[in-house]
Design a protein around this motif. Structure first.
Motif: not given
Length: 344
Positions: A1, A4, A39, A51, A54-55, A76, A80, A85
């Motif tokens: 993380m 990135e 977030t 990332v 994604e979070a 995401a 990536t 996911y």
């Protein structure tokens, strides 16, 4: 993380990193709404970082914002190139009332590239989608195809798999079998990941007590009691020290005043002389009667006992309470004010 986030400017990278850490901490505290707020801030400043998206998608899914979660996880996935996911995306389709699309994701070619844990999670989602479509028996059969369902050894997915199978059995009307599988899921679920204990209690009417949680609560209450006692003792000591300092300061202030203004002696009152001879003779007779000579009994024939020394001539009802230094200060002040009153 961190690698990135290095593509961002220094200050912005630190800001986004702090919000992501705060979101993770909020999830650990079982507060997905607070994590969602963090977030959203991170996504606002770093929407092109995989990332971060994604979070944001995982937290939005945990908070129940399925449409937002699906959008972030799709982004995401494009950034990536990961298919990890996919089970969460399929479950988001279920949450949005689209079980058919969830089944389409299960049958997609990308699902074949998942590892074993991902395939099991995706099968659990498929079973739920079958139930959403009213296919209760198909939901049970979907999970029975997994060999991991009969594995007695605990695995990371054991609790979730056993709980999903028990839930499917209960929905299909197999209450006795569902009870057994809820008990098995409860044995696997040491971290309380599922609601197996609650569902088992509903079906059996049993009361499940969390002994470990009660023990932790007792320890916390004892710690709180000890902390409160220590705090009260410390506070009491501070208050006593402050009182002592205040009293010492008050004594220092009162001593110079008492030295500068000594109390003047009060002159004794002059005796009252009788106006005529009759009054003088009466007073002399009364004095002789009241004070007999030493060793002689009184008129009643019995010798009176002398009054004990130090016995006050007032009743206990008039005894003033002892106020300590306050009474001494008031006595000094009254002694200083008395000459002034006499002068007036």
């Amino acid at each position: 993380m961190r690698e990135e986030l290095r593509s961002l400017p220094g200050d912005l990278s630190d800001l986004v990193g702090r919000h992501l850490v705060a979101a993770e901490r909020a999830l650990e505290e079982d507060d997905p709404d607070k994590a969602h707020e963090h977030t959203k801030v991170a996504r606002r400043f770093a929407a092109r970082i995989g990332v971060v998206r994604e979070a944001a998608g995982i937290v939005a899914y945990r908070a129940g914002h399925f449409s937002e979660a699906l959008s972030d996880l799709r982004a995401a996935r494009r950034m990536t190139g990961s298919d990890a996911y996919l089970p969460v995306m399929a479950d988001c389709e279920r949450g949005m009332g689209r079980p058919e699309r969830a089944i389409d994701l299960v049958r997609s070619p990308e699902a074949e590239r998942l590892d074993r844990a991902g395939r099991i999670e995706l099968t659990i989602v498929e079973s739920g989608a079958r139930r959403d479509l009213g296919q209760q028996d198909a939901a049970v059969i979907t999970l029975q195809r997994l060999p991991e369902l009969r594995d007695p050894q605990p695995k990371p997915w054991s609790a979730r798999l056993a709980f999903a199978y028990a839930d499917a059995l209960a929905d299909a009307g197999h209450q006795e079998a569902a009870t057994d599988w809820f008990a098995r899921a409860m044995a696997f679920d040491e971290d309380g990941e599922t609601d197996a204990a609650e569902r088992y209690a509903e079906l059996t009417g049993a009361v499940i007590e969390d002994v470990e949680e009660d023990f932790e609560e007792d320890l916390d209450s004892e710690d709180d009691f000890d902390d409160a006692g220590a705090a009260d003792a410390g506070k009491l000591a501070e208050e006593e020290e402050e009182d002592d300092e205040a009293l010492a300061e008050a004594d220092d202030l009162l001593e110079p005043e008492a030295a500068e203004q000594p109390a003047e002696p009060v002159e004794p009152a002059a005796p009252v002389e009788p106006k005529d001879a009759v009054a003088a003779e009466t007073a002399e007779v009364a004095a002789e009667t009241a004070e007999p000579e030493a060793g002689e009994p009184a008129d009643g024939g019995e010798e009176e006992k002398p009054a004990e020394a130090g016995t006050p001539g007032i009743t206990p009802a008039f005894i003033e309470p002892d106020f300590g230094d306050v009474l001494e200060v008031e006595t000094d002040e009254s002694a200083q004010d008395r000459p002034k009153k006499n002068d007036e």
